[in-house]
Design a protein around this motif. Structure first.
Motif, PDB file in Angstrom:
ATOM      1  N   GLN A   1       0.826  -1.397   0.048  1.00 39.76           N
ATOM      2  CA  GLN A   1      -0.099   0.011   0.119  1.00 39.76           C
ATOM      3  C   GLN A   1       0.777   1.170  -0.054  1.00 39.76           C
ATOM      4  O   GLN A   1       1.708   1.186   0.675  1.00 39.76           O
ATOM      5  CB  GLN A   1      -1.130  -0.112   1.203  1.00 39.76           C
ATOM      6  CG  GLN A   1      -2.001  -1.177   1.161  1.00 39.76           C
ATOM      7  CD  GLN A   1      -2.942  -0.895   2.284  1.00 39.76           C
ATOM      8  OE1 GLN A   1      -2.652  -0.589   3.209  1.00 39.76           O
ATOM      9  NE2 GLN A   1      -4.289  -1.350   1.974  1.00 39.76           N
ATOM     10  N   LEU A   2       0.516   2.270  -0.817  1.00 41.56           N
ATOM     11  CA  LEU A   2       1.352   3.551  -0.921  1.00 41.56           C
ATOM     12  C   LEU A   2       0.453   4.673  -0.690  1.00 41.56           C
ATOM     13  O   LEU A   2      -0.532   4.755  -0.961  1.00 41.56           O
ATOM     14  CB  LEU A   2       1.796   3.659  -2.581  1.00 41.56           C
ATOM     15  CG  LEU A   2       2.442   2.229  -3.138  1.00 41.56           C
ATOM     16  CD1 LEU A   2       2.441   2.414  -4.723  1.00 41.56           C
ATOM     17  CD2 LEU A   2       3.567   1.831  -2.474  1.00 41.56           C
ATOM     18  N   VAL A   3       1.051   5.723   0.044  1.00 42.72           N
ATOM     19  CA  VAL A   3       0.664   6.779   0.564  1.00 42.72           C
ATOM     20  C   VAL A   3       1.659   7.941   0.056  1.00 42.72           C
ATOM     21  O   VAL A   3       2.649   7.955   0.607  1.00 42.72           O
ATOM     22  CB  VAL A   3       0.476   6.918   1.994  1.00 42.72           C
ATOM     23  CG1 VAL A   3      -0.087   8.352   2.261  1.00 42.72           C
ATOM     24  CG2 VAL A   3      -0.624   5.524   2.333  1.00 42.72           C
ATOM     25  N   GLU A   4       1.164   8.861  -0.626  1.00 41.33           N
ATOM     26  CA  GLU A   4       2.024   9.955  -1.272  1.00 41.33           C
ATOM     27  C   GLU A   4       1.760  11.213  -0.191  1.00 41.33           C
ATOM     28  O   GLU A   4       0.815  11.257   0.384  1.00 41.33           O
ATOM     29  CB  GLU A   4       1.626  10.476  -2.570  1.00 41.33           C
ATOM     30  CG  GLU A   4       1.900   9.368  -3.562  1.00 41.33           C
ATOM     31  CD  GLU A   4       0.508   8.456  -3.816  1.00 41.33           C
ATOM     32  OE1 GLU A   4       0.401   8.163  -5.103  1.00 41.33           O
ATOM     33  OE2 GLU A   4      -0.270   8.788  -2.976  1.00 41.33           O
TER      34      GLU A   4
ATOM     35  N   ALA B   1       3.704   4.705  -7.729  1.00 42.01           N
ATOM     36  CA  ALA B   1       3.179   3.390  -8.301  1.00 42.01           C
ATOM     37  C   ALA B   1       4.375   2.238  -7.965  1.00 42.01           C
ATOM     38  O   ALA B   1       5.560   2.590  -8.059  1.00 42.01           O
ATOM     39  CB  ALA B   1       2.973   3.203  -9.750  1.00 42.01           C
ATOM     40  N   ALA B   2       4.005   1.059  -7.672  1.00 36.84           N
ATOM     41  CA  ALA B   2       4.954  -0.125  -7.424  1.00 36.84           C
ATOM     42  C   ALA B   2       4.812  -1.253  -8.331  1.00 36.84           C
ATOM     43  O   ALA B   2       3.704  -1.630  -8.858  1.00 36.84           O
ATOM     44  CB  ALA B   2       4.831  -0.618  -5.756  1.00 36.84           C
ATOM     45  N   GLU B   3       5.776  -2.022  -8.788  1.00 34.30           N
ATOM     46  CA  GLU B   3       5.674  -3.196  -9.462  1.00 34.30           C
ATOM     47  C   GLU B   3       6.562  -4.360  -8.865  1.00 34.30           C
ATOM     48  O   GLU B   3       7.668  -3.874  -8.419  1.00 34.30           O
ATOM     49  CB  GLU B   3       6.178  -2.955 -11.043  1.00 34.30           C
ATOM     50  CG  GLU B   3       7.333  -2.162 -11.207  1.00 34.30           C
ATOM     51  CD  GLU B   3       8.557  -3.576 -11.408  1.00 34.30           C
ATOM     52  OE1 GLU B   3       8.165  -4.592 -11.374  1.00 34.30           O
ATOM     53  OE2 GLU B   3       9.379  -3.077 -11.040  1.00 34.30           O
TER      54      GLU B   3
ATOM     55  N   GLY C   1      -0.636   4.688  -5.340  1.00 31.59           N
ATOM     56  CA  GLY C   1      -1.327   5.585  -4.310  1.00 31.59           C
ATOM     57  C   GLY C   1      -2.411   6.305  -4.799  1.00 31.59           C
ATOM     58  O   GLY C   1      -2.852   6.397  -5.755  1.00 31.59           O
ATOM     59  N   GLN C   2      -3.073   7.089  -3.989  1.00 36.23           N
ATOM     60  CA  GLN C   2      -4.211   7.899  -3.810  1.00 36.23           C
ATOM     61  C   GLN C   2      -3.928   9.500  -4.814  1.00 36.23           C
ATOM     62  O   GLN C   2      -4.653   9.922  -5.035  1.00 36.23           O
ATOM     63  CB  GLN C   2      -4.845   8.275  -2.757  1.00 36.23           C
ATOM     64  CG  GLN C   2      -4.109   9.425  -2.217  1.00 36.23           C
ATOM     65  CD  GLN C   2      -3.117   9.188  -1.229  1.00 36.23           C
ATOM     66  OE1 GLN C   2      -2.554   8.082  -1.186  1.00 36.23           O
ATOM     67  NE2 GLN C   2      -2.254  10.099  -0.751  1.00 36.23           N
ATOM     68  N   GLY C   3      -2.645   9.708  -4.680  1.00 35.28           N
ATOM     69  CA  GLY C   3      -2.284  10.901  -5.701  1.00 35.28           C
ATOM     70  C   GLY C   3      -1.879  12.254  -4.666  1.00 35.28           C
ATOM     71  O   GLY C   3      -2.467  11.988  -3.348  1.00 35.28           O
ATOM     72  N   THR C   4      -1.173  13.087  -5.075  1.00 36.23           N
ATOM     73  CA  THR C   4      -1.014  14.302  -4.271  1.00 36.23           C
ATOM     74  C   THR C   4      -0.914  15.364  -5.326  1.00 36.23           C
ATOM     75  O   THR C   4      -0.204  15.084  -6.405  1.00 36.23           O
ATOM     76  CB  THR C   4       0.232  14.263  -3.276  1.00 36.23           C
ATOM     77  OG1 THR C   4       0.388  15.323  -2.590  1.00 36.23           O
ATOM     78  CG2 THR C   4       1.459  14.028  -4.231  1.00 36.23           C
ATOM     79  N   GLN C   5      -1.425  16.538  -5.076  1.00 34.88           N
ATOM     80  CA  GLN C   5      -1.645  17.497  -5.962  1.00 34.88           C
ATOM     81  C   GLN C   5      -0.295  18.559  -5.728  1.00 34.88           C
ATOM     82  O   GLN C   5       0.089  18.650  -4.815  1.00 34.88           O
ATOM     83  CB  GLN C   5      -2.920  18.422  -5.815  1.00 34.88           C
ATOM     84  CG  GLN C   5      -3.037  19.751  -6.590  1.00 34.88           C
ATOM     85  CD  GLN C   5      -3.330  19.376  -7.959  1.00 34.88           C
ATOM     86  OE1 GLN C   5      -4.326  18.588  -8.338  1.00 34.88           O
ATOM     87  NE2 GLN C   5      -2.579  19.635  -8.817  1.00 34.88           N
ATOM     88  N   VAL C   6       0.318  18.912  -7.009  1.00 36.16           N
ATOM     89  CA  VAL C   6       1.407  19.753  -7.193  1.00 36.16           C
ATOM     90  C   VAL C   6       0.649  20.753  -8.175  1.00 36.16           C
ATOM     91  O   VAL C   6       0.394  20.456  -9.410  1.00 36.16           O
ATOM     92  CB  VAL C   6       2.655  19.222  -7.820  1.00 36.16           C
ATOM     93  CG1 VAL C   6       3.562  20.205  -8.219  1.00 36.16           C
ATOM     94  CG2 VAL C   6       3.087  18.125  -6.906  1.00 36.16           C
TER      95      VAL C   6
END
Length: 130
Positions: free
Chosen positions: A3-6, A97-99, A121-126
Motif C-alpha cells: 500500500q502506497l501513501v504519497e 506506483a509499485a511493481e 497510491g491515491q495521488g498528491t496535488q502539485v
C-alpha cells in the motif's frame, strides 16, 4: 501486496522546489520497482520517473530530466521525488506506483508504462503558479 501513501504536494511558484514522498507498507518494499506518474486535467497519466528495486537504475521522462530526481530509502520503505526548477506545466496530480515483476527485477530495469505497475497510491496535488 503493498500500500502506497504519497505526501509533499502543494502550491509553489515557478522556479521553486518540492519533494514528494511515498511511504509503502509491507516488509518486501525493497523488492519493488517504484515509479512516479502524473496526470494533469484533461490529459492522460504520464510517466515521470522510475527507480529499480535496488536503486541501481533510474529513468526519467524527457520533460523532467535534469530537474527531477528519484531516490529510495529501503530502510524507511520510502521513495522520493525531488522536483526543482518547477514549471507551470508540471502542475498535476502525482501518483506513486509499485511493481513486483520477477523479470524486471532480474534484469534491473525501470518499468515506464502504467500497465506495468499494479499498485498505486491515491495521488498528491502539485500546483505551480507563475
Amino acid at each position: 501486496q503493498v500500500q502506497l501513501v504519497e505526501s509533499g504536494g502543494g502550491l509553489v511558484q515557478a522556479g521553486g522546489s518540492l519533494r514528494l514522498s511515498c511511504a509503502a507498507s509491507g516488509r518486501t518494499f525493497s523488492r519493488y520497482g517504484m515509479g512516479w506518474f502524473r496526470q494533469a486535467p484533461g490529459k492522460e497519466r504520464e510517466f515521470v520517473a522510475g527507480i529499480s528495486w535496488r536503486g541501481g537504475s533510474t529513468y526519467y521522462a524527457d520533460s523532467v530530466k535534469g530537474r527531477f530526481a528519484i531516490s529510495r530509502d529501503n530502510a524507511k520503505n520510502t521513495v522520493y521525488l525531488q522536483m526543482s526548477n518547477l514549471k507551470p506545466e508540471d502542475t498535476a496530480v502525482y501518483y506513486c506506483a509499485a511493481e513486483n515483476s520477477d523479470y524486471i527485477r532480474h534484469i534491473e530495469v525501470v518499468a515506464t508504462t502504467s500497465q506495468e505497475y499494479p499498485y498505486w497510491g491515491q495521488g498528491t496535488q502539485v500546483t505551480v503558479s507563475l
